[in-house]
Design an enzyme around this catalytic site. Sequence first.
Site, PDB file in Angstrom:
ATOM      1  N   ARG A 309       0.797  -1.231   0.000  1.00  0.00           N
ATOM      2  CA  ARG A 309       0.000   0.000   0.000  1.00  0.00           C
ATOM      3  C   ARG A 309       0.830   1.282   0.000  1.00  0.00           C
ATOM      4  NH1 ARG A 309      -3.230   1.503   3.260  1.00  0.00           N
ATOM      5  NH2 ARG A 309      -4.933   2.137   1.928  1.00  0.00           N
ATOM      6  N   CYS A 340      14.737  -3.385  -5.523  1.00  0.00           N
ATOM      7  CA  CYS A 340      15.417  -2.405  -6.369  1.00  0.00           C
ATOM      8  C   CYS A 340      14.373  -1.529  -7.063  1.00  0.00           C
ATOM      9  CB  CYS A 340      16.309  -3.105  -7.378  1.00  0.00           C
ATOM     10  SG  CYS A 340      17.547  -4.112  -6.570  1.00  0.00           S
ATOM     11  N   GLU A 341      13.689  -0.763  -6.276  1.00  0.00           N
ATOM     12  CA  GLU A 341      12.588   0.115  -6.690  1.00  0.00           C
ATOM     13  C   GLU A 341      12.610   1.224  -5.657  1.00  0.00           C
ATOM     14  OE1 GLU A 341       9.940   0.874  -8.410  1.00  0.00           O
ATOM     15  OE2 GLU A 341       9.869  -0.775  -9.848  1.00  0.00           O
TER      16      GLU A 341
END
Length: 421
Positions: A309, A340-341
Amino acid sequence: MPMSDSFSRRLNPIVDEVAGHFGTPFHIYDEAGIRNTCRALKEAFSPIEGFQEYFAVKALPNPTILKIMKEEGFGFDCSSIPELILARQAGATPEDIMFTSNNTTQEEFDAALSDGGCILNLDDLSLIEKVPVMPELICFRYNPGPRRTGNVIIGSPEEAKYGITHDQAIEAFRQAHERGATRFGLHTMVASNELDFSYIVETARMILEVVQEVKEALGITFEFVNIGGGLGIPYRPDQTALDLEEMARQIIGEFDRFREKYGYAPRLYMESGRYMTGPHGVLATRAINTKDIYRQYVGVDACMSALMRPALYEAYHHITVPAREGSPEKIIVDVVGSLCENNDKFAVQRELPPIEDQDLLLIHDSGAHGHAMGFNYNGRLRPKELLLGEDGRVELIRREEKIEDYFATFEFDPDSWQPAT
Ligand SMILES: *Cc1c(COP(=O)(O)O)cnc(C)c1O
């Protein structure tokens, strides 16, 4: 107020030992809190005869939780085959299940109609011909379109893919009746995480009006209306909780007025998810790294695979650090996972007590649309789920995903296809 005082009073003193025993990260749900909310909902609507809640399975699809819902007398709102199976395994009878799918496949219709069937909620006129057999009891999902402005989260009904239009309502029930249906219900869902109950009251008034319009046109009677889920919870400490009792009083008023005017009233159904379990779950995760660059970061051992969320909706989830409670010092940090974001952050520029490696962080309100929304992007696996029982016992109710689970879909019978030359 996010996590309830009662839940934190019982969890905080034991959470270190629970983490030591089961390992982190984990979601932990509060049985007493869930049952209290179930009872409060039933109690608030008890003046409406035949009131029924169909717990929205997608919020917390765990067999142990569904068993609690069944014990509390609830049915289930499902929209996929695995959700149907979960509901049936929990002991749901056909009329305990409302199947509210959209863009429905034949396989889904077959599953919904098998095993004694369920209450089928059709999302479109075109599906009347596609249902293999028209059940005796049928419901349609109504979309008010421009007659109603949406709430902030769900958006404008006119832009929503769900349901039949106002102009199609009479035709839908006429055709279903022609194909053999004799019992009818009408459903709508136009809010999500709504804290202003007047919006839900307005929905009840709206759906009753449509029922009367269809009844006058066709002479059919409606057994129930289902006003959907969408009851909100306060994720932020400064938000006030939805006033359940007042909402119920006003909805009951709408039903009383309707009955006085027309001499009948359908039963009221609801399908809340978030409101039932959202505040009764937390994600417990351990700090494993801290980092000081342009901003200060606390890296934890959970990531968005456990709770999407914040990344998906920029949603606020309150965070507490039980071991550092009362610390006068504060730091401003981003609490991050290891995906990796860059949006893999549970909190952005949040004021927290100073955190050291191995500290346990509690991310509140993970009890609905939390674990259930997790995914495996970047090879990240979903955590386990625990239940804090009414007797204080903590039980594992779903294990964590393992690397073997990730690789399970690479095990298959060899298959290939080549174009004919
Ligand atoms: C998601 C959903 C619900 C539950 O919504 P909450 O916001 O969790 O109450 C109920 N009904 C339908 C049809 C849904 O898609």
